[in-house]
Design a protein around this motif. Sequence first.
Motif, PDB file in Angstrom:
ATOM      1  N   VAL A 157      46.696  33.739 -48.806  1.00  0.00           N
ATOM      2  CA  VAL A 157      45.322  34.191 -48.577  1.00  0.00           C
ATOM      3  C   VAL A 157      44.937  33.988 -47.113  1.00  0.00           C
ATOM      4  CG1 VAL A 157      42.906  33.713 -49.123  1.00  0.00           C
ATOM      5  CG2 VAL A 157      44.582  33.877 -50.960  1.00  0.00           C
ATOM      6  N   ASN A 158      45.321  32.845 -46.552  1.00  0.00           N
ATOM      7  CA  ASN A 158      45.048  32.603 -45.135  1.00  0.00           C
ATOM      8  C   ASN A 158      45.730  33.645 -44.254  1.00  0.00           C
ATOM      9  OD1 ASN A 158      43.311  30.320 -44.738  1.00  0.00           O
ATOM     10  ND2 ASN A 158      44.926  29.014 -45.552  1.00  0.00           N
ATOM     11  N   ALA A 159      46.971  34.016 -44.599  1.00  0.00           N
ATOM     12  CA  ALA A 159      47.707  35.001 -43.804  1.00  0.00           C
ATOM     13  C   ALA A 159      47.031  36.371 -43.869  1.00  0.00           C
ATOM     14  CB  ALA A 159      49.150  35.100 -44.307  1.00  0.00           C
ATOM     15  N   ILE A 160      46.610  36.757 -45.071  1.00  0.00           N
ATOM     16  CA  ILE A 160      45.952  38.057 -45.227  1.00  0.00           C
ATOM     17  C   ILE A 160      44.626  38.086 -44.471  1.00  0.00           C
ATOM     18  CG2 ILE A 160      44.874  39.606 -46.897  1.00  0.00           C
ATOM     19  CD1 ILE A 160      47.003  38.627 -48.929  1.00  0.00           C
ATOM     20  N   CYS A 161      43.852  37.012 -44.633  1.00  0.00           N
ATOM     21  CA  CYS A 161      42.564  36.950 -43.920  1.00  0.00           C
ATOM     22  C   CYS A 161      42.784  36.888 -42.415  1.00  0.00           C
ATOM     23  CB  CYS A 161      41.767  35.746 -44.396  1.00  0.00           C
ATOM     24  SG  CYS A 161      41.183  35.864 -46.095  1.00  0.00           S
ATOM     25  N   GLY A 162      43.840  36.186 -41.988  1.00  0.00           N
ATOM     26  CA  GLY A 162      44.151  36.140 -40.560  1.00  0.00           C
ATOM     27  C   GLY A 162      44.476  37.519 -40.014  1.00  0.00           C
ATOM     28  N   ALA A 163      45.201  38.304 -40.809  1.00  0.00           N
ATOM     29  CA  ALA A 163      45.501  39.675 -40.388  1.00  0.00           C
ATOM     30  C   ALA A 163      44.225  40.502 -40.300  1.00  0.00           C
ATOM     31  CB  ALA A 163      46.483  40.311 -41.365  1.00  0.00           C
ATOM     32  N   GLY A 164      43.340  40.299 -41.266  1.00  0.00           N
ATOM     33  CA  GLY A 164      42.070  41.023 -41.224  1.00  0.00           C
ATOM     34  C   GLY A 164      41.232  40.639 -40.016  1.00  0.00           C
ATOM     35  N   ALA A 172      29.810  30.916 -41.490  1.00  0.00           N
ATOM     36  CA  ALA A 172      29.127  32.000 -40.784  1.00  0.00           C
ATOM     37  C   ALA A 172      28.539  31.533 -39.466  1.00  0.00           C
ATOM     38  CB  ALA A 172      28.023  32.578 -41.672  1.00  0.00           C
ATOM     39  N   PHE A 173      28.147  30.262 -39.382  1.00  0.00           N
ATOM     40  CA  PHE A 173      27.476  29.770 -38.182  1.00  0.00           C
ATOM     41  C   PHE A 173      28.346  28.860 -37.320  1.00  0.00           C
ATOM     42  CE2 PHE A 173      23.808  30.349 -41.182  1.00  0.00           C
ATOM     43  CZ  PHE A 173      23.333  31.497 -40.579  1.00  0.00           C
ATOM     44  N   THR A 174      29.368  28.240 -37.892  1.00  0.00           N
ATOM     45  CA  THR A 174      30.132  27.255 -37.128  1.00  0.00           C
ATOM     46  C   THR A 174      31.616  27.576 -37.019  1.00  0.00           C
ATOM     47  OG1 THR A 174      30.564  25.855 -39.075  1.00  0.00           O
ATOM     48  CG2 THR A 174      28.533  25.445 -37.846  1.00  0.00           C
ATOM     49  N   GLY A 175      32.107  28.545 -37.754  1.00  0.00           N
ATOM     50  CA  GLY A 175      33.520  28.863 -37.702  1.00  0.00           C
ATOM     51  C   GLY A 175      34.335  28.041 -38.689  1.00  0.00           C
ATOM     52  N   ILE A 176      35.647  28.156 -38.585  1.00  0.00           N
ATOM     53  CA  ILE A 176      36.556  27.507 -39.534  1.00  0.00           C
ATOM     54  C   ILE A 176      36.753  26.049 -39.128  1.00  0.00           C
ATOM     55  CG2 ILE A 176      38.879  27.530 -40.504  1.00  0.00           C
ATOM     56  CD1 ILE A 176      38.966  30.536 -39.958  1.00  0.00           C
ATOM     57  N   PRO A 182      38.573  23.834 -48.966  1.00  0.00           N
ATOM     58  CA  PRO A 182      38.217  25.184 -48.503  1.00  0.00           C
ATOM     59  C   PRO A 182      39.134  25.746 -47.430  1.00  0.00           C
ATOM     60  CG  PRO A 182      36.238  23.854 -48.754  1.00  0.00           C
ATOM     61  CD  PRO A 182      37.401  22.937 -49.006  1.00  0.00           C
ATOM     62  N   GLY A 183      39.530  24.934 -46.457  1.00  0.00           N
ATOM     63  CA  GLY A 183      40.395  25.439 -45.399  1.00  0.00           C
ATOM     64  C   GLY A 183      41.823  25.650 -45.849  1.00  0.00           C
ATOM     65  N   VAL A 184      42.315  24.779 -46.731  1.00  0.00           N
ATOM     66  CA  VAL A 184      43.710  24.847 -47.164  1.00  0.00           C
ATOM     67  C   VAL A 184      43.969  26.067 -48.028  1.00  0.00           C
ATOM     68  CG1 VAL A 184      45.486  23.684 -48.532  1.00  0.00           C
ATOM     69  CG2 VAL A 184      44.047  22.357 -46.982  1.00  0.00           C
ATOM     70  N   VAL A 185      43.060  26.380 -48.935  1.00  0.00           N
ATOM     71  CA  VAL A 185      43.303  27.471 -49.886  1.00  0.00           C
ATOM     72  C   VAL A 185      42.686  28.796 -49.451  1.00  0.00           C
ATOM     73  CG1 VAL A 185      43.523  25.872 -51.809  1.00  0.00           C
ATOM     74  CG2 VAL A 185      41.292  26.878 -51.306  1.00  0.00           C
ATOM     75  N   GLY A 186      42.205  28.883 -48.226  1.00  0.00           N
ATOM     76  CA  GLY A 186      41.804  30.178 -47.691  1.00  0.00           C
ATOM     77  C   GLY A 186      40.358  30.554 -47.844  1.00  0.00           C
ATOM     78  N   VAL A 187      39.529  29.690 -48.396  1.00  0.00           N
ATOM     79  CA  VAL A 187      38.121  30.035 -48.583  1.00  0.00           C
ATOM     80  C   VAL A 187      37.430  30.200 -47.236  1.00  0.00           C
ATOM     81  CG1 VAL A 187      35.962  29.381 -49.695  1.00  0.00           C
ATOM     82  CG2 VAL A 187      38.130  28.729 -50.727  1.00  0.00           C
ATOM     83  N   SER A 188      37.705  29.283 -46.299  1.00  0.00           N
ATOM     84  CA  SER A 188      37.060  29.351 -44.991  1.00  0.00           C
ATOM     85  C   SER A 188      37.472  30.603 -44.227  1.00  0.00           C
ATOM     86  CB  SER A 188      37.415  28.105 -44.174  1.00  0.00           C
ATOM     87  OG  SER A 188      36.882  26.945 -44.764  1.00  0.00           O
ATOM     88  N   SER A 189      38.764  30.930 -44.268  1.00  0.00           N
ATOM     89  CA  SER A 189      39.208  32.126 -43.548  1.00  0.00           C
ATOM     90  C   SER A 189      38.680  33.399 -44.211  1.00  0.00           C
ATOM     91  CB  SER A 189      40.737  32.170 -43.477  1.00  0.00           C
ATOM     92  OG  SER A 189      41.308  32.143 -44.771  1.00  0.00           O
ATOM     93  N   GLY A 190      38.540  33.396 -45.530  1.00  0.00           N
ATOM     94  CA  GLY A 190      37.940  34.538 -46.211  1.00  0.00           C
ATOM     95  C   GLY A 190      36.485  34.725 -45.807  1.00  0.00           C
ATOM     96  N   ALA A 191      35.760  33.604 -45.710  1.00  0.00           N
ATOM     97  CA  ALA A 191      34.372  33.676 -45.275  1.00  0.00           C
ATOM     98  C   ALA A 191      34.272  34.151 -43.833  1.00  0.00           C
ATOM     99  CB  ALA A 191      33.709  32.305 -45.440  1.00  0.00           C
ATOM    100  N   ALA A 192      35.184  33.683 -42.977  1.00  0.00           N
ATOM    101  CA  ALA A 192      35.177  34.114 -41.580  1.00  0.00           C
ATOM    102  C   ALA A 192      35.467  35.608 -41.467  1.00  0.00           C
ATOM    103  CB  ALA A 192      36.204  33.311 -40.789  1.00  0.00           C
ATOM    104  N   PHE A 240      35.454  32.325 -31.610  1.00  0.00           N
ATOM    105  CA  PHE A 240      34.600  31.174 -31.884  1.00  0.00           C
ATOM    106  C   PHE A 240      34.778  30.709 -33.330  1.00  0.00           C
ATOM    107  CE2 PHE A 240      30.548  30.455 -34.112  1.00  0.00           C
ATOM    108  CZ  PHE A 240      30.179  29.222 -33.595  1.00  0.00           C
ATOM    109  N   TRP A 241      34.837  31.642 -34.278  1.00  0.00           N
ATOM    110  CA  TRP A 241      35.029  31.269 -35.678  1.00  0.00           C
ATOM    111  C   TRP A 241      36.382  30.619 -35.909  1.00  0.00           C
ATOM    112  CZ3 TRP A 241      32.843  36.611 -36.825  1.00  0.00           C
ATOM    113  CH2 TRP A 241      31.478  36.528 -37.101  1.00  0.00           C
TER     114      TRP A 241
END
Length: 356
Positions: free
Chosen positions: A175-182, A272-276, A109-119, A200-201
Amino acid sequence: MPKPSIAPNPAARSARAAVLNFGLLILLLATVVVSMMLGQVSASPAEVMGAILNKVGIDWLPLPEHPKALDTLWSIRFPRIAVAALVGAALALAGLLMQAIFGNPLAEPGVVGVSSGAALGAGIAIVFGITFWGGWTTALMAFAGGLIATLTVYFLSRGGGKTEVVTLVLTGIAVNAICGAGIALMMFIGDTSSREQIVFWQLGSMAGSGWAEVWVILPVLVVGALCSLLVARKLDLLSLGERNARHLGVNVELLRLSVIIVVALVVGVSVAFTGIIAFVGLVIPHIMRGILGPAHGPLLLSSMLGGALLLTLADVAARTLVPMADLPIGMITSLIGGPFFFWLLRRTRQSAGGWG
């Protein structure tokens, strides 16, 4: 990812899984007790058990001597430990499922951007004050963000009927870069409170976790685990190759989309509750697969117990390594998972004869 073969001795595999699960459960319980004892308000094992039994009306063991210790244990420490165990189990389950549907040992999840998308989804809900579904709104937006990120990675990383290692990693980076920009944009337009929550996330932490979070994460994890158990055999067939799986009656695309939804659900609620919190879903499934083999049925429970154990240990470290401070738990898991990811990437490249 090399095509695994199912072990020829199911009885031996089941016995090995039972022994492993029992050992993981004992280690997890021991870690939970130790975690309950440690903190600014310390307690002995007897006092911890006394506090637990006192809640159900049993006064056989002594209670903590500190006047606020009992309230501290039940309102702060116990729910935090429960959230750590549940989130660890959820992330390990998500990693196992992603590696199965992508047919790739680097999916996580963290490597392919799922966690950052959720954040990012959760950040949008907080910054714009979106509350259309009450207390579940943030978790729902995190689920939507994680689902969009997962589907993006899935469709962009496939080519010629397979998912290549380098394409998966590069797509995840994008995906991580785009979500990071968001997320950066949300921090720019949000107020001070929103910025603090977004930071915190990004760091990942169990601080502030309460029983409300436990009762949201627990049912989602149970549903995700049951759905995973129902498709475990199909995932075994998928590991033999898409063509073979189709010949054996598996609707591969429906299976993948269904599992993607489950992954987005459990990861979204956790983030949503604990961050990436990265790399739990990468490290644990590989360790369990090396012990039990490739069959997904036995791997489900073992991976969830292993994930719960790892994140509970990481939370103990986060609370105790630096006196009077709470380290970001995402930093600790990254220190563990980063070198493991590097080793796995090199091993995968060598076994594939290149970056294919």
